[in-house]
Design a protein around this motif. Structure first.
Motif, PDB file in Angstrom:
ATOM      1  N   GLY A  72       0.788  -1.226   0.000  1.00 10.92           N
ATOM      2  CA  GLY A  72       0.000   0.000   0.000  1.00 10.92           C
ATOM      3  C   GLY A  72       0.816   1.270   0.000  1.00 10.92           C
ATOM      4  N   ASN A 111      -8.098  -3.646   2.372  1.00  9.81           N
ATOM      5  CA  ASN A 111      -8.252  -2.244   1.994  1.00  9.81           C
ATOM      6  C   ASN A 111      -8.274  -2.130   0.470  1.00  9.81           C
ATOM      7  OD1 ASN A 111      -8.170   0.475   1.599  1.00  9.81           O
ATOM      8  ND2 ASN A 111      -6.247   0.832   2.681  1.00  9.81           N
ATOM      9  N   ASP A 171      -9.586   0.539  -1.108  1.00  7.43           N
ATOM     10  CA  ASP A 171      -9.910   1.947  -1.361  1.00  7.43           C
ATOM     11  C   ASP A 171      -8.675   2.651  -1.901  1.00  7.43           C
ATOM     12  OD1 ASP A 171     -11.191   4.406  -1.418  1.00  7.43           O
ATOM     13  OD2 ASP A 171     -10.616   4.881   0.626  1.00  7.43           O
ATOM     14  N   TYR A 206     -13.178  -3.453   2.381  1.00  5.74           N
ATOM     15  CA  TYR A 206     -13.455  -2.015   2.363  1.00  5.74           C
ATOM     16  C   TYR A 206     -13.269  -1.539   0.928  1.00  5.74           C
ATOM     17  CZ  TYR A 206     -13.002   2.862   4.039  1.00  5.74           C
ATOM     18  OH  TYR A 206     -13.148   4.205   4.279  1.00  5.74           O
ATOM     19  N   ARG A 230     -13.926   1.037  -2.310  1.00  4.28           N
ATOM     20  CA  ARG A 230     -14.201   2.443  -2.602  1.00  4.28           C
ATOM     21  C   ARG A 230     -15.515   2.590  -3.361  1.00  4.28           C
ATOM     22  NH1 ARG A 230     -10.072   5.112  -6.818  1.00  4.28           N
ATOM     23  NH2 ARG A 230     -11.553   6.808  -6.493  1.00  4.28           N
ATOM     24  N   ALA A 265      -8.513   6.063   3.236  1.00  2.00           N
ATOM     25  CA  ALA A 265      -8.067   4.691   3.399  1.00  2.00           C
ATOM     26  C   ALA A 265      -6.812   4.527   4.242  1.00  2.00           C
ATOM     27  CB  ALA A 265      -7.836   4.056   2.030  1.00  2.00           C
ATOM     28  N   ARG A 325      -5.098   3.685   7.555  1.00  2.00           N
ATOM     29  CA  ARG A 325      -5.696   2.628   8.371  1.00  2.00           C
ATOM     30  C   ARG A 325      -6.700   3.124   9.403  1.00  2.00           C
ATOM     31  NH1 ARG A 325      -0.786  -0.458  10.755  1.00  2.00           N
ATOM     32  NH2 ARG A 325       0.048   1.646  10.726  1.00  2.00           N
ATOM     33  N   LEU A 346      -9.796   4.578   7.774  1.00  2.00           N
ATOM     34  CA  LEU A 346     -10.557   3.472   7.205  1.00  2.00           C
ATOM     35  C   LEU A 346     -11.461   2.846   8.259  1.00  2.00           C
ATOM     36  CD1 LEU A 346      -9.161   0.643   4.960  1.00  2.00           C
ATOM     37  CD2 LEU A 346     -10.409   0.073   7.019  1.00  2.00           C
ATOM     38  N   ILE A 364      -4.981  -4.930   8.757  1.00  2.00           N
ATOM     39  CA  ILE A 364      -5.486  -4.216   7.578  1.00  2.00           C
ATOM     40  C   ILE A 364      -4.403  -4.291   6.518  1.00  2.00           C
ATOM     41  CG2 ILE A 364      -6.368  -2.052   6.653  1.00  2.00           C
ATOM     42  CD1 ILE A 364      -7.044  -1.217   9.509  1.00  2.00           C
ATOM     43  N   ASN A 391      -3.449  -4.224   2.159  1.00  2.00           N
ATOM     44  CA  ASN A 391      -3.795  -3.863   0.794  1.00  2.00           C
ATOM     45  C   ASN A 391      -4.196  -5.101  -0.014  1.00  2.00           C
ATOM     46  OD1 ASN A 391      -2.318  -3.676  -2.108  1.00  2.00           O
ATOM     47  ND2 ASN A 391      -3.211  -1.703  -1.579  1.00  2.00           N
TER      48      ASN A 391
END
Length: 610
Positions: free
Chosen positions: A229, A255, A257, A296, A298, A347, A349, A352, A382, A384
């Motif tokens: 990420g 993640n 987003d 999560y 987008r 996004a 952490r 988020l 969390i 990517n």
């Protein structure tokens, strides 16, 4: 009124009257009513046991939610840097003229509303727009006029994209599936061996359950995988910290987003390798003994939601998710569907987590860190999308195989989103260590003056940096590389980046809230020929303050576009600053007029002034 109450009750009931699903409810209300009315806000507050203010502050935070009607057809046209480079102005003018209203407004009959958005994850096929959550790509002024005619005829937005119509046709790969039916194209130019390499569904999970969680964790650590990420934190170490944290339950959050302008690699991973992602979440769950997972997603990728839900359902049917996964008694892991969100830069952490729990996407104070207390206070990993996908191949093929790719400190591959002034924009999976020059050649860069590596918060490199390696040791990238040709005014692109940061600042800390505006205003003053050498110094000083005192990653990196161009393109600033001027020009009359306009005070003619 009774029908309205019943509709709101039904929306709340769909999400079990759970306040943490507030964003899903607000999105459903907006889709149904085309905005979130005050009446709907008050009804939801009563239903969920929240205050009116709790819901109001959430609605006001997200740019795709509105408290005013936005039209039966709501058009969001991307005004990000790639869109501007590819013809945004002409498309925007065509929309405005054909619709009969300016951007930021709705037609008198309430049929069409025109608005802008900072990024849609479509940098490889700009100019792009969302119309009632349906994506339209590669727009031209003529295509814009055709879409307006369709809206004026009442054609549903989804019906404007079929197998082959004048409005557009389905994209490649899974984009043409009935559960997606999108005109988005993958543009997967260079598949690599990890995220887009050979993959046998379930193979990694079967190898997991034949080992202990500790052995799986050790294999991930041995691979030297680092988070994809942008921050590059060692993945195995993060998992280990979460596994050791106190708490009865643990959680895995993917993640998805990718909100910085120019990034779109996760879009293709979600479209073509969703099962790889979800299996990676299950691998992580086994290693840290988690039972709960969440994706999560987008808001601009909402068109993928039904497809992703189908993939999850199929994996549950195949015993790759749910109870006793892969035949292992007690290995239970449930991914609770796809929560989709709305704020491009929320996004980081901690933001988020706030957003995923139905609140404004503002940063939490740390400690505790997510690995200690994250989603609903559970110790949480969390990661990517790309990171989680890589773990599946590591478990299946081994840490030694993974380390054979890339460099000593940057093992494996990196999936990159390359866009801008090049012949082959799209997604490239390459080994870490590849140079910027090699990437420019692969993409067919056309007379590049600059390459923005890592999105607006990354590094803006000049032609002398062709030997720079994409790696954590040299130049890391979260995934975006924007090629800017010599025909473009680079500072105009930088101004667009700064506009993005001013818009996306959550406003919770002063250095970011005011610093982004001060930097942008100073840049614009210089661009208009009214800057001084003192301005260059003050921008560096303000940037240093922001880097040291802001609460989250956005504030820490918001000054990077200014700092990078001051360092690597000083001649652009030198050319705009008049010689022998150390005193900033000041137009008293213009300043007074601006003040009068702001406060609604009439100007006084000079002859009447005392």
């Amino acid at each position: 009124m009774s029908d309205h109450i019943a509709a709101i009750d039904a929306i709340a009931a769909k999400y079990d009257n759970d306040p943490t699903r507030l964003l899903d409810m607000l999105l459903a209300v907006q889709e149904q009513e085309r905005y979130v009315s005050d009446a709907a806000t008050r009804l939801l507050a009563q239903k969920l046991g929240l205050s009116w203010g709790d819901i109001q502050q959430t609605v006001s935070f997200y740019h795709l939610l509105s408290q005013e009607p936005r039209g039966k057809y709501t058009v969001y046209l991307n005004n990000g840097p790639v869109s501007i480079m590819q013809g945004y102005e002409g498309v925007a003018t065509a929309f405005s003229e054909a619709v009969g209203c300016s951007f930021g407004s709705v037609t008198a009959d309430g049929r069409i509303g025109l608005f802008t958005t900072a990024d849609m994850g479509m940098g490889d096929q700009e100019v792009a727009a969302l119309i009632n959550n349906v994506v339209f790509t590669n727009l031209t002024p003529e295509k814009a006029r055709i879409l307006v005619k369709a809206m004026q005829k009442g054609v549903p937005a989804q019906d404007m994209v079929t197998d082959n119509t004048e409005y557009g046709k389905y994209g490649d790969g899974n984009n043409s599936l009935p559960s997606i039916h999108s005109m988005v194209c993958n543009n997967l130019i260079k598949p690599g061996p990890v995220c887009f390499g050979p993959y046998q569904a379930g193979a990694a999970l079967r190898k997991c359950v034949a080992q202990s969680p500790e052995q799986v964790l050790a294999e991930v650590k041995a691979s030297k995988l680092r988070g994809r990420g942008g921050a590059g934190f060692p993945t195995g170490m993060k998992w280990e910290l979460c596994a050791k944290a106190e708490g009865p339950e643990r959680c895995v959050v993917a993640n998805a987003d990718e909100g910085e302008p120019g990034t779109f690699k996760d879009r293709v991973l979600l479209t073509e390798r969703a099962q790889l992602l979800f299996e990676g979440m299950a691998v992580c769950a086994y290693a840290i003994k988690a039972t709960t997972g969440a994706l999560y997603l987008r808001g601009e990728y909402a068109y993928l939601k039904d497809y992703l839900e189908q993939v999850l359902e199929q994996m549950r049917s195949d015993n790759l998710l749910g109870k006793d996964i892969a035949g292992k008694p007690g290995f239970d892991f449930l991914i609770s569907g796809c929560s989709w969100v709305l704020a491009p830069m929320s996004a980081a952490r901690n933001q988020l987590l706030e957003s995923a729990e139905g609140r404004r996407g503002e940063p939490r104070n740390r400690p505790p860190f997510p690995a200690q207390s994250g989603f609903h206070t559970m110790p949480t990993v969390i990661d990517n999308v790309e990171t989680l996908a890589a773990t599946v191949q590591i478990i299946d093929k081994g840490a030694t195989w993974f380390r054979s790719l890339g460099t000593e400190e940057s093992t494996g591959t990196k999936v990159l989103s390359i866009s801008g002034d090049c012949d082959r924009p799209g997604v490239y999976e390459v080994e870490f260590g590849i140079t910027l020059g090699e990437l420019l050649t692969l993409a067919g860069a056309r007379d590049p003056q600059a390459a923005q590596v890592g999105g607006p918060s990354g590094r803006c490199l000049n032609a002398a940096a062709r030997d720079t390696a994409i790696s954590f040791e040299d130049c890391p990238s979260a995934g975006a590389i924007l090629i800017i040709g010599a025909q473009h005014d680079l500072l105009t692109i930088i101004d667009n980046f700064m506009a993005f940061f001013t818009e996306e600042s959550c406003g919770s800390c002063v250095p970011c809230r005011t610093g982004t505006w001060m930097l942008r205003n100073t840049l614009r003053r210089i661009m208009h020929g009214q800057g001084t050498r003192e301005d260059l110094t003050s921008m560096r000083q303000l940037s240093a303050v922001m880097q040291k005192t802001t609460k989250c990653g956005l504030g820490h990196t918001a000054a990077n576009p200014i700092l990078n161009t001051l360092d690597n393109f000083p001649h652009l600033y030198d050319a705009l600053i008049p010689e022998q001027t150390d005193i900033r020009s000041f137009d008293l009359e213009a300043a007074v007029q601006a003040s009068n306009l702001t406060v609604g005070r009439a100007s006084v003619a000079k002859e009447e002034q005392v």
